[in-house]
Design a protein around this motif. Structure first.
Motif, PDB file in Angstrom:
ATOM      1  N   ASN A   1       0.804  -1.218   0.000  1.00 26.26           N
ATOM      2  CA  ASN A   1       0.000   0.000   0.000  1.00 26.26           C
ATOM      3  C   ASN A   1       0.841   1.274   0.000  1.00 26.26           C
ATOM      4  N   SER A   2       2.057   1.153  -0.476  1.00 25.44           N
ATOM      5  CA  SER A   2       2.862   2.356  -0.658  1.00 25.44           C
ATOM      6  C   SER A   2       3.848   2.135  -1.808  1.00 25.44           C
ATOM      7  N   VAL A   3       4.309   3.274  -2.351  1.00 30.87           N
ATOM      8  CA  VAL A   3       5.194   3.202  -3.520  1.00 30.87           C
ATOM      9  C   VAL A   3       6.450   4.007  -3.208  1.00 30.87           C
ATOM     10  N   LEU A   4       7.579   3.399  -3.485  1.00 31.63           N
ATOM     11  CA  LEU A   4       8.840   4.117  -3.266  1.00 31.63           C
ATOM     12  C   LEU A   4       9.326   4.679  -4.611  1.00 31.63           C
ATOM     13  N   ALA A   5       9.669   5.969  -4.609  1.00 30.20           N
ATOM     14  CA  ALA A   5      10.187   6.593  -5.838  1.00 30.20           C
ATOM     15  C   ALA A   5      11.471   7.347  -5.510  1.00 30.20           C
TER      16      ALA A   5
ATOM     17  N   GLY B   1      -3.035  13.949  -4.616  1.00 34.93           N
ATOM     18  CA  GLY B   1      -3.820  13.790  -3.387  1.00 34.93           C
ATOM     19  C   GLY B   1      -3.296  12.723  -2.449  1.00 34.93           C
ATOM     20  N   TYR B   2      -2.059  12.305  -2.621  1.00 35.86           N
ATOM     21  CA  TYR B   2      -1.490  11.282  -1.721  1.00 35.86           C
ATOM     22  C   TYR B   2      -0.524  11.923  -0.722  1.00 35.86           C
ATOM     23  N   SER B   3      -0.473  11.352   0.454  1.00 39.93           N
ATOM     24  CA  SER B   3       0.518  11.805   1.427  1.00 39.93           C
ATOM     25  C   SER B   3       1.823  11.038   1.187  1.00 39.93           C
ATOM     26  N   PHE B   4       2.891  11.510   1.750  1.00 39.48           N
ATOM     27  CA  PHE B   4       4.178  10.851   1.526  1.00 39.48           C
ATOM     28  C   PHE B   4       5.143  11.176   2.658  1.00 39.48           C
ATOM     29  N   ASN B   5       6.207  10.398   2.705  1.00 40.33           N
ATOM     30  CA  ASN B   5       7.314  10.656   3.633  1.00 40.33           C
ATOM     31  C   ASN B   5       8.596  10.697   2.816  1.00 40.33           C
ATOM     32  N   GLN B   6       9.424  11.618   3.146  1.00 43.83           N
ATOM     33  CA  GLN B   6      10.704  11.658   2.439  1.00 43.83           C
ATOM     34  C   GLN B   6      11.738  10.928   3.284  1.00 43.83           C
ATOM     35  N   GLU B   7      12.447  10.008   2.652  1.00 47.71           N
ATOM     36  CA  GLU B   7      13.504   9.258   3.358  1.00 47.71           C
ATOM     37  C   GLU B   7      14.763   9.353   2.530  1.00 47.71           C
ATOM     38  N   GLY B   8      15.650  10.222   2.914  1.00 42.36           N
ATOM     39  CA  GLY B   8      16.884  10.440   2.148  1.00 42.36           C
ATOM     40  C   GLY B   8      16.552  10.979   0.776  1.00 42.36           C
ATOM     41  N   ASN B   9      17.032  10.308  -0.244  1.00 39.79           N
ATOM     42  CA  ASN B   9      16.795  10.758  -1.623  1.00 39.79           C
ATOM     43  C   ASN B   9      15.546  10.106  -2.217  1.00 39.79           C
ATOM     44  N   SER B  10      14.739   9.471  -1.393  1.00 44.21           N
ATOM     45  CA  SER B  10      13.541   8.788  -1.895  1.00 44.21           C
ATOM     46  C   SER B  10      12.306   9.346  -1.209  1.00 44.21           C
ATOM     47  N   ILE B  11      11.156   9.120  -1.848  1.00 41.78           N
ATOM     48  CA  ILE B  11       9.917   9.400  -1.142  1.00 41.78           C
ATOM     49  C   ILE B  11       9.078   8.128  -1.127  1.00 41.78           C
ATOM     50  N   ILE B  12       8.391   7.937  -0.016  1.00 39.78           N
ATOM     51  CA  ILE B  12       7.497   6.785   0.097  1.00 39.78           C
ATOM     52  C   ILE B  12       6.082   7.338   0.102  1.00 39.78           C
TER      53      ILE B  12
ATOM     54  N   ALA C   1       1.746   3.355  -9.310  1.00 34.04           N
ATOM     55  CA  ALA C   1       3.160   3.535  -9.660  1.00 34.04           C
ATOM     56  C   ALA C   1       3.367   3.893 -11.147  1.00 34.04           C
ATOM     57  N   PRO C   2       2.707   3.202 -12.101  1.00 38.28           N
ATOM     58  CA  PRO C   2       2.913   3.579 -13.513  1.00 38.28           C
ATOM     59  C   PRO C   2       2.462   5.017 -13.800  1.00 38.28           C
ATOM     60  N   GLU C   3       1.386   5.447 -13.135  1.00 37.30           N
ATOM     61  CA  GLU C   3       0.883   6.804 -13.345  1.00 37.30           C
ATOM     62  C   GLU C   3       1.916   7.829 -12.862  1.00 37.30           C
ATOM     63  N   LEU C   4       2.491   7.537 -11.693  1.00 36.14           N
ATOM     64  CA  LEU C   4       3.533   8.418 -11.153  1.00 36.14           C
ATOM     65  C   LEU C   4       4.698   8.518 -12.136  1.00 36.14           C
ATOM     66  N   ASN C   5       5.047   7.363 -12.696  1.00 30.66           N
ATOM     67  CA  ASN C   5       6.144   7.320 -13.662  1.00 30.66           C
ATOM     68  C   ASN C   5       5.843   8.203 -14.882  1.00 30.66           C
TER      69      ASN C   5
ATOM     70  N   GLU D   1      14.607   4.686  -9.294  1.00 27.52           N
ATOM     71  CA  GLU D   1      13.958   3.556  -8.607  1.00 27.52           C
ATOM     72  C   GLU D   1      12.463   3.838  -8.457  1.00 27.52           C
ATOM     73  N   LEU D   2      11.663   2.868  -8.791  1.00 21.60           N
ATOM     74  CA  LEU D   2      10.214   3.000  -8.584  1.00 21.60           C
ATOM     75  C   LEU D   2       9.660   1.595  -8.314  1.00 21.60           C
ATOM     76  N   ARG D   3       9.201   1.376  -7.132  1.00 24.21           N
ATOM     77  CA  ARG D   3       8.716   0.017  -6.812  1.00 24.21           C
ATOM     78  C   ARG D   3       7.683   0.075  -5.691  1.00 24.21           C
ATOM     79  N   PRO D   4       6.763  -0.918  -5.693  1.00 23.79           N
ATOM     80  CA  PRO D   4       5.796  -0.963  -4.588  1.00 23.79           C
ATOM     81  C   PRO D   4       6.510  -1.330  -3.291  1.00 23.79           C
ATOM     82  N   GLN D   5       6.079  -0.769  -2.214  1.00 25.34           N
ATOM     83  CA  GLN D   5       6.644  -1.082  -0.900  1.00 25.34           C
ATOM     84  C   GLN D   5       5.668  -2.036  -0.217  1.00 25.34           C
ATOM     85  N   CYS D   6       6.075  -3.279  -0.032  1.00 26.90           N
ATOM     86  CA  CYS D   6       5.157  -4.246   0.589  1.00 26.90           C
ATOM     87  C   CYS D   6       5.612  -4.560   1.999  1.00 26.90           C
ATOM     88  N   GLU D   7       4.639  -4.673   2.863  1.00 22.36           N
ATOM     89  CA  GLU D   7       4.948  -5.133   4.219  1.00 22.36           C
ATOM     90  C   GLU D   7       5.165  -6.640   4.153  1.00 22.36           C
TER      91      GLU D   7
END
Lengths: 265, 313
Positions: free
Chosen positions: B233-237, B256-267, B275-279, B291-297
């Motif tokens: 339920n999250s995408v890392l870019a 309309g999505y929230s996000f967190n920035q982690e270093g040079n990436s955003i989740i 993810a394809p739409e973001l791309n 890098e663009l990939r789904p973040q799975c728990e």
């Protein structure tokens, strides 16, 4: 039931198991026989030793004389039978193998009865081995003690042999069934054997000292009388009937508990 | 009549558990467990130690009587285990055998007891890789070898339903992979494997369906894919050029999505299908994504989220 019986025999037919249990029984039967023959000649049947009162020469020359050694050893054989049943059944719980048995055969009545039949046949094989050795030792000792073997080798002698063997086998099986019920209740070989030995060989003797009427009806006394073909205090038919009662009661209690109890660790 | 009843039971699910409950004195080991699992494939039965997995398996196999509830195994009620047990192979908890007997004689005793063909013995020993040690006494087996023998014993009846309780305990990594492949192979052959474990990572790679329990209660029962879909339920870019980060976050904000920035990436808290739409958006604004990939728990994280707040039994 046949499947349970055959499966059980794969486990108990190992030479180490058979010889391990039969060895002490045979040794005891030989010692009992030697005691009977040597003491009968010297003490005219009145000597009381570790194997009870030695029979006199006339008793040894009687048709059942060649298996009198088995009478002396019957309590010990019974104790071994109790230990065999108790160890076999309790270890299924202790090791957890009861789980694999019940997964393969979930019909608990069939499983327990098949197991008891296999163990019964096993103790009868041990009793048969001990009886044969007793006969051979008796025949070897008789000439040196001037005991006639004529009555032994008569038809009457063979009948007494069969009756004696059947009685000893039945008594041994009932000893085993008592061990089985103790194992199912305690689920521990050490505890069930301790309870069995403690009650049958100590507590029962004490009861017999204080209340003779009750003492003659208790299992060890009754089974001893059955194996010996009757005693002064309890005749053969009473011993047979009471032994059957103890045997049936043991099976009934074992089944009741075994069917109802959950198999947990 | 016989044919009719056969057809009926064959149509029934592998396991249909309804309100199964077991209370030991003051302890409720299993409470109102209800789930249905169709036939075929590998079903992971997961939960932490003490969750009630073994108690449930014991009830299914007729070793323990349920306090309440019922269950059907291959269409047969668990009150009559004999009606289905010949179609079921099981390994319940640690494998136990007669140490004085050889591996093959242990199986021989079991085959006799269950009425299974003795010809199955070499086949199952071969399957678990124990053929060369079959005549050795079990007393000389390692834990891993005993585990393999336990699985061989469970395979003896050529079961339609294989129930295994922690089958990879004591196995080395190579052994775990072998057993996992074997279970997959059995599951793919149309038979059902119901495998319990406390290692959620294990079922994540081998199961098709999942029954998850905690404190004796059901947490989830269904397809593994279903629960894993919810987990992603999250995408890392990560933009190739760190200077594009501001522009990238604007795209996310506009969507309309929230996000967190982690270093040079955003989740981004967005479903994986976004993810394809973001791309596309990023490309249209001249941003190259490294890098663009789904973040799975992981399944473990999902389990912990689902059971958060519940005290252990």
């Amino acid at each position: 039931m046949n499947r349970v019986f055959s499966s059980e025999w794969i486990k108990i037919a190992r030479p180490s198991t058979l010889l391990g249990w039969m060895g002490p029984v045979v040794l005891f039967a030989i010692m009992g026989t030697i005691f009977n023959f040597t003491e009968a000649a010297t003490e005219a049947g009145q000597f009381r030793g570790p194997f009870g009162i030695a029979p006199g020469p006339a008793q040894l020359a009687a048709p059942d004389g060649w298996i009198i050694g088995m009478h002396s050893a019957s309590s010990f054989i019974g104790l071994i039978a109790l230990a065999i049943f108790a160890t076999n059944i309790a270890r299924e719980y202790e090791k957890g193998t009861i789980r694999i048995l019940l997964v393969a055969e979930p019909r608990r009545i069939q499983l327990l009865i098949g197991k008891l039949l296999a163990l019964s046949s096993f103790v009868v094989v041990i009793a048969a081995g001990a009886t044969i050795i007793t006969m051979l030792v008796s025949m070897a000792l008789a000439p040196s003690q001037n005991i006639s073997m004529d009555a032994w080798l008569s038809w009457q002698g063979l009948l007494e042999l069969l009756k004696g063997f059947a009685s000893i086998s039945l008594a041994t099986i009932v000893w085993g069934l008592i061990g089985g019920v103790l194992a199912i209740v305690a689920r521990s070989a050490a505890i069930s054997i301790s309870i069995g030995v403690g009650f049958l060989f100590i507590f029962e003797l004490l009861i017999g000292q204080f209340a003779e009427a009750i003492g003659t009806k208790l299992p060890a006394t009754v089974l001893g009388a059955l194996a010996s073909g009757g005693t002064f205090t309890i005749d053969y038919s009473t011993a047979l009937a009471l032994s059957l009662v103890y045997g049936v009661a043991s099976i009934a209690i074992s089944l009741y508990i075994f069917i109802r109890r959950d198999v947990t660790d | 009549m016989n044919n009719l009843s056969q057809i009926t039971t064959e149509d029934k699910p592998a396991l249909a558990v309804d309100g199964l409950t077991k209370i030991f004195g003051r302890i409720t080991a299993v409470e109102g467990l209800t789930f249905t699992m169709p036939r075929g494939g590998v079903i992971g039965f997961v939960g932490p130690n003490g969750a009630g997995k073994s108690t449930t398996i014991r009830m299914i196999l007729g070793l323990i009587r349920p306090t309440k509830g019922s269950a059907e195994i291959l269409g047969h009620g668990i009150c009559k285990p004999y009606s289905y047990i010949r179609k079921v192979g099981a390994l319940v908890e640690a494998p136990v055998f007669y140490p004085g007997l050889s591996g093959s004689n242990n199986l021989k005793a079991l085959a006799k007891l269950g009425g299974y063909p003795s010809e199955n013995i070499p086949r199952v020993l071969e399957t678990v890789g124990l053929m060369s040690r079959a005549s050795d006494k079990v007393a000389n087996y390692s834990l891993g070898m005993k585990q393999r023998l336990g699985i061989a014993a469970a395979l003896l009846p050529e079961p339609e339903l294989l129930i295994l309780d922690e089958p990879t305990n004591g196995l080395d990594p190579a052994g775990i992979v072998e057993i996992r492949n074997l279970l997959r192979q059995i599951g793919n052959s149309g038979r059902t494997v119901f495998v319990s474990t406390h290692l959620l990572s294990e079922v994540e790679v081998e199961a098709d369906r999942l029954v998850m329990i905690h404190n004796g209660r059901l947490v989830f029962a269904g397809e593994l894919a279903e629960i894993m879909k919810k987990a992603c339920n999250s995408v890392l870019a990560r933009p190739e050029n760190a200077a594009d980060m501001t522009l990238l976050t604007e795209i996310v904000r506009e969507a309309g999505y929230s996000f967190n920035q982690e270093g040079n990436s955003i989740i981004v808290d967005a479903p994986m299908y976004w993810a394809p739409e973001l791309n596309r958006h990023a490309t249209s604004k001249g941003i190259n994504l490294r890098e663009l990939r789904p973040q799975c728990e992981s399944l473990e994280d999902i389990f912990l989220n689902m059971t958060r707040g519940e005290a252990a039994v």
